[in-house]
Design a protein around this motif. Structure first.
Motif, PDB file in Angstrom:
ATOM      1  N   ILE A  98     -51.709  29.550  -2.864  1.00 46.59           N
ATOM      2  CA  ILE A  98     -52.574  29.789  -1.313  1.00 46.59           C
ATOM      3  C   ILE A  98     -53.524  28.535  -1.169  1.00 46.59           C
ATOM      4  CG2 ILE A  98     -54.282  30.935  -0.195  1.00 46.59           C
ATOM      5  CD1 ILE A  98     -53.824  33.253  -1.837  1.00 46.59           C
ATOM      6  N   LEU A  99     -54.034  27.663  -1.894  1.00 47.42           N
ATOM      7  CA  LEU A  99     -54.818  26.558  -1.597  1.00 47.42           C
ATOM      8  C   LEU A  99     -53.769  25.520  -1.259  1.00 47.42           C
ATOM      9  CD1 LEU A  99     -57.528  24.936  -1.676  1.00 47.42           C
ATOM     10  CD2 LEU A  99     -57.186  24.584  -4.210  1.00 47.42           C
ATOM     11  N   ASN A 100     -52.860  25.062  -1.993  1.00 48.44           N
ATOM     12  CA  ASN A 100     -51.740  23.979  -1.690  1.00 48.44           C
ATOM     13  C   ASN A 100     -51.267  24.142  -0.213  1.00 48.44           C
ATOM     14  OD1 ASN A 100     -52.131  21.833  -3.949  1.00 48.44           O
ATOM     15  ND2 ASN A 100     -51.847  23.861  -4.914  1.00 48.44           N
ATOM     16  N   SER A 101     -50.737  25.681  -0.087  1.00 46.90           N
ATOM     17  CA  SER A 101     -50.137  25.984   1.160  1.00 46.90           C
ATOM     18  C   SER A 101     -51.040  25.628   2.354  1.00 46.90           C
ATOM     19  CB  SER A 101     -49.710  27.278   1.323  1.00 46.90           C
ATOM     20  OG  SER A 101     -48.635  27.438   0.177  1.00 46.90           O
ATOM     21  N   LEU A 102     -52.458  25.835   2.179  1.00 42.80           N
ATOM     22  CA  LEU A 102     -53.402  25.409   3.319  1.00 42.80           C
ATOM     23  C   LEU A 102     -53.515  24.099   3.409  1.00 42.80           C
ATOM     24  CD1 LEU A 102     -55.992  28.218   2.897  1.00 42.80           C
ATOM     25  CD2 LEU A 102     -54.377  28.358   4.652  1.00 42.80           C
ATOM     26  N   ILE A 103     -53.619  23.486   2.522  1.00 36.96           N
ATOM     27  CA  ILE A 103     -53.730  21.980   2.616  1.00 36.96           C
ATOM     28  C   ILE A 103     -52.607  21.366   3.152  1.00 36.96           C
ATOM     29  CG2 ILE A 103     -53.933  19.797   1.294  1.00 36.96           C
ATOM     30  CD1 ILE A 103     -55.630  21.408  -0.701  1.00 36.96           C
ATOM     31  N   SER A 104     -51.443  21.580   3.020  1.00 39.38           N
ATOM     32  CA  SER A 104     -50.175  20.984   3.401  1.00 39.38           C
ATOM     33  C   SER A 104     -49.627  21.611   4.717  1.00 39.38           C
ATOM     34  CB  SER A 104     -49.014  21.229   2.325  1.00 39.38           C
ATOM     35  OG  SER A 104     -49.125  20.925   1.306  1.00 39.38           O
ATOM     36  N   SER A 105     -50.509  22.574   5.458  1.00 43.47           N
ATOM     37  CA  SER A 105     -50.117  23.034   6.531  1.00 43.47           C
ATOM     38  C   SER A 105     -50.205  22.200   7.763  1.00 43.47           C
ATOM     39  CB  SER A 105     -51.105  24.406   6.991  1.00 43.47           C
ATOM     40  OG  SER A 105     -52.413  23.999   7.097  1.00 43.47           O
ATOM     41  N   ASN A 106     -50.905  21.079   7.926  1.00 40.51           N
ATOM     42  CA  ASN A 106     -50.793  20.340   8.770  1.00 40.51           C
ATOM     43  C   ASN A 106     -49.460  19.582   9.030  1.00 40.51           C
ATOM     44  OD1 ASN A 106     -51.277  18.729   6.662  1.00 40.51           O
ATOM     45  ND2 ASN A 106     -52.013  17.058   7.741  1.00 40.51           N
ATOM     46  N   LEU A 107     -48.799  19.377   7.835  1.00 36.82           N
ATOM     47  CA  LEU A 107     -47.306  18.756   8.187  1.00 36.82           C
ATOM     48  C   LEU A 107     -46.611  19.553   9.228  1.00 36.82           C
ATOM     49  CD1 LEU A 107     -46.648  17.796   4.616  1.00 36.82           C
ATOM     50  CD2 LEU A 107     -47.538  16.264   6.372  1.00 36.82           C
ATOM     51  N   LEU A 108     -46.889  20.822   9.157  1.00 34.87           N
ATOM     52  CA  LEU A 108     -46.051  21.613  10.224  1.00 34.87           C
ATOM     53  C   LEU A 108     -45.906  21.012  11.708  1.00 34.87           C
ATOM     54  CD1 LEU A 108     -46.359  24.966   8.901  1.00 34.87           C
ATOM     55  CD2 LEU A 108     -44.569  23.565   8.579  1.00 34.87           C
TER      56      LEU A 108
END
Length: 319
Positions: free
Chosen positions: A137-147
């Motif tokens: 969950i944590l790493n998915s939130l951190i990387s969501s800006n790439l979308l």
């Protein structure tokens, strides 16, 4: 220049191929052990996730670099670019957090039995499952800006920059200063806490290993010198794994900082960065597999090795 890229691509293939095979072998071994054995050990779940994350890193990062090196046809659309880069970023964070958890658990395991840290040692896999889900969950939130900022090369008008400075088929669109600081605020604590815990646990393991060695120096039997304890072997392999992790992470961080801060176009720097990114993901399974291959024989086969058998009765003692 073309031959240098071909040589670079062949070198990347020699790194990604064994890395994928090693991680898949490690994942299959620990996943099957977790599913088939009645005792659900935390180590099986942790190493399975670590191998899975490293496999994603190699597949996403290695495929992009090999495609660029061999000048293969660009078949990546915007959706594929978003998926590849998001998965790679999430997997990198998962690998970091899972390695940190593995290091801390190993440090707690070798702590003295009277230490209060031993109370934190997980007994079953279900006790570490919430932490592993939290990492996702944590790493998915951190990387969501790439979308929002990753797009295919043909979709840009030349204003985008290539992530990591070397991928010609996917570009990152400029983002606002507020967005950059927001996600940097999320990434910095994760990296600082992970690196601090890995450094502390590695130092603690090294200290305990040296202390254990000093306490057994008076034992001079050949059997002891040939076969060290399972805890000692596990600690040594964990220390080697942590050393590889810290070496490749900080080298990759320094190269990324130089590329991002100075926008360097030095081909040597740009060509070395993929090897630093893939180094830990490709080498870590072989460190863990080598530990498993040096395990002692089963206890049933060793049961009589150190057993002291009673002496036969003297003649005439039997009735």
């Amino acid at each position: 220049m073309i031959w240098s890229k071909v040589i670079r691509g062949i070198t990347l293939l020699s790194l990604t191929g064994p890395g994928i095979v090693g991680n898949l072998f490690l994942f299959a071994g620990h996943a099957s052990a977790f599913l088939t054995r009645p005792e659900k050990k935390p180590i099986h779940l942790i190493l399975a996730q670590l191998a899975f994350a490293n496999t994603i890193i190699i597949c996403t990062k290695g495929s992009k670099d090999i495609t660029v090196s061999f000048h293969l046809r660009n078949g990546l659309g915007t959706a594929t670019c978003k998926t590849v880069f998001c998965l790679g970023r999430v997997a990198r964070g998962l690998s970091m957090c899972t390695t940190c958890l593995l290091s801390v658990i190993q440090a707690i395991t070798i702590s003295p039995r009277t230490s209060s840290w031993r109370k934190l040692k997980p007994r079953t896999a279900w006790q570490v499952l919430p932490s592993l889900l939290l990492f996702w969950i944590l790493n998915s939130l951190i990387s969501s800006n790439l979308l929002s900022y990753i797009t295919a090369a043909q979709s840009t008008n030349g204003s985008g920059i290539a992530p990591s400075g070397s991928h010609a088929y996917c570009h990152m669109l400029p983002s606002g200063l507020t967005v950059r600081w927001l996600f940097l605020t999320l990434m910095a604590p994760r990296d600082i806490v992970s690196q601090s815990l890995v450094g502390w646990s590695s130092g603690h393991m090294a200290f305990r290993l040296c202390k254990h060695r000093q306490s057994v120096l008076h034992l001079r039997s050949s059997r002891f010198q040939r076969n060290s304890s399972p805890e000692t072997r596990a600690t040594r392999s964990a220390l080697l794994l942590m050393a590889c992790f810290l070496l490749f992470y900080w080298a990759d961080f320094i190269f990324s900082f130089c590329i991002g801060s100075f926008l360097t176009n030095d081909h040597t720097v740009l060509h070395m960065k993929p090897f630093l990114t893939l180094g830990y993901a490709s080498l870590s399974p072989f460190v863990l597999i080598s530990r498993a291959s040096h395990r002692p024989p089963r206890r049933s086969a060793r049961r009589d090795v150190g057993k002291v058998h009673p002496a036969p009765p003297p003649p005439g003692a039997e009735r």
